[in-house]
Design an enzyme around this catalytic site. Structure first.
Site, mmCIF file in Angstrom:
data_model
loop_
_atom_site.group_PDB
_atom_site.id
_atom_site.type_symbol
_atom_site.label_atom_id
_atom_site.label_comp_id
_atom_site.label_asym_id
_atom_site.label_seq_id
_atom_site.Cartn_x
_atom_site.Cartn_y
_atom_site.Cartn_z
ATOM 1 N N THR A 42 0.814 -1.216 0.000
ATOM 2 C CA THR A 42 0.000 0.000 0.000
ATOM 3 C C THR A 42 0.845 1.262 0.000
ATOM 4 O O THR A 42 0.448 2.289 -0.542
ATOM 5 C CB THR A 42 -0.921 -0.013 1.239
ATOM 6 O OG1 THR A 42 -1.800 -1.114 1.111
ATOM 7 C CG2 THR A 42 -1.726 1.252 1.364
ATOM 8 N N SER A 89 1.675 -7.724 -0.420
ATOM 9 C CA SER A 89 2.398 -8.708 0.389
ATOM 10 C C SER A 89 1.555 -9.946 0.670
ATOM 11 O O SER A 89 2.073 -10.961 1.131
ATOM 12 C CB SER A 89 2.895 -8.091 1.693
ATOM 13 O OG SER A 89 1.830 -7.849 2.569
#
Ligand code: GLU
Length: 358
Positions: A42, A89
């Protein structure tokens, strides 16, 4: 005569100016050299509007753009970036881990590099942090950082987190503390930190045990030390590894059956972390499957789905069945340690020792 005076005065002023520039350049060169390894997440995410905090695209922005967005970084360190991956991730793999670990070790072995910062998605950041905590062979600071709001958001948390992370990696106080996580003005140790909330910026916590320190005005302050072995004091070495052993997590629930355990064994798992109820308790329907798996050489580690507390040898029967105890590692971190343990040995007493030490 008058002209000569002016000439001397101007020459002296020029020399002073050059001198100040020189000192300035020297100061610049004396700043620590920090390498930023980027993996996505992010912090590198981008949304169509600045009020969009979810449903954005992760790993859109490359590392140099992130560095350029925080010019203040250059007051504290000479930074340069390197893109290792650009993924969410939630898609992290052993392959990226090994690449990241090898590159981190290579960089830290260079006397000119003072520390490494790793930008990472928050979803599995704790696992990467713990993995690196066990395989980085250096005392120099390694700091993981992410963001909960995309780079395009109003009040994005990425820039301040990145600045803090660089200042932490540049700080002598971070040396020897193991791999650290810098998020939300707090400093957490890799072993104990976990993501506790799906969306809040205050998501990273070390439940019960607490953070190691925090940032005040960007300056890192430490109040605790990690006690478990880490980085250069571990026995794990990934230098010659091209893959990691397959370890699965089985999460217990009411009316559990043995299907997923059998499937994990059939798929070639070499270890199973059982996220048991309470203190790693095993459902009676699952137990025979775990016994069968253990007899086939699959290493079973009991952990807990509660999120807090320690798992000890709480049942003589489970100990007799050769199930190991995961201490207070959450299941996803017990999995990391079991993967690394299996790169060294399949001896159960040895693996239990590792769980007691790391
Ligand atoms: N799921 C994405 C990731 O882990 C976004 C989460 C984040 O970075 O905050 O990379």
């Amino acid at each position: 005569m008058f002209k000569r005076k002016w000439f001397i005065l101007l020459t002296v002023m020029y020399m002073l100016f050059i001198g100040v520039q020189g000192v300035h350049a020297l100061e610049q060169n004396q700043l620590p050299n920090i390498k930023i390894l980027a993996t996505g997440g992010t912090i590198a995410g981008s949304a169509p509007t600045n009020t969009k905090m979810t449903g954005y695209t992760v790993g859109e922005i490359r590392i140099q753009t992130l560095i350029n967005a925080v010019p203040a970084i250059r007051q504290y360190a000479n930074v340069s970036g390197e893109q290792i991956a650009n993924i969410g991730s939630n898609d992290m793999t052993d392959e990226v881990w090994l690449k990241l670990a090898k590159r981190t070790n290579e960089l830290l072995a260079d006397p000119k590099i003072n520390g490494v910062v790793i930008t990472h998605g928050t979803d599995t950041l704790e696992e990467t942090a713990y993995f690196l905590n066990l395989v980085v062979k250096s005392d120099k600071p390694v700091v993981l950082v992410g963001a909960m709001r995309p780079a395009t958001a109003i009040s994005a948390d990425g820039p301040v987190n990145l600045l803090n992370a660089v200042r932490l990696a540049a700080s002598k106080s971070a040396a020897g503390q193991g791999v650290l996580v810098a998020m939300n003005d707090e400093i957490n140790g890799a072993r104990d930190v976990t993501k506790t909330n799906t969306s809040h910026v205050s998501t990273f916590k070390a439940p019960e045990l607490g953070y190691l320190g925090y940032f005040n005005d960007g300056e890192p302050y430490f109040y605790r030390k990690v006690t478990r072995k880490h980085t250069k004091d571990t026995e794990f070495d990934v230098r010659n590894l091209t893959e990691l052993p397959d370890v699965e997590i089985i999460y217990t629930h009411v009316n559990e059956n043995r299907a997923l355990i059998d499937a994990a064994v059939a798929a070639g798992a070499r270890g199973i972390v059982y996220a048991g109820s309470g203190m790693g308790s095993i459902h009676r329907n699952a137990e025979p499957a775990l016994v069968d798996a253990q007899k086939k050489g699959v290493v079973i580690v009991r952990s807990s789905r509660t999120g807090n507390g320690i798992v000890t040898p709480s049942s003589a029967q489970w100990t007799a069945e050769h199930f190991l105890d995961g201490d207070n590692l959450n299941p996803q971190k017990a999995r990391v340690l079991l993967q690394l343990a299996l790169t060294k040995t399949t001896d159960l007493a040895e693996i239990q020792r590792m769980f007691n030490e790391y």
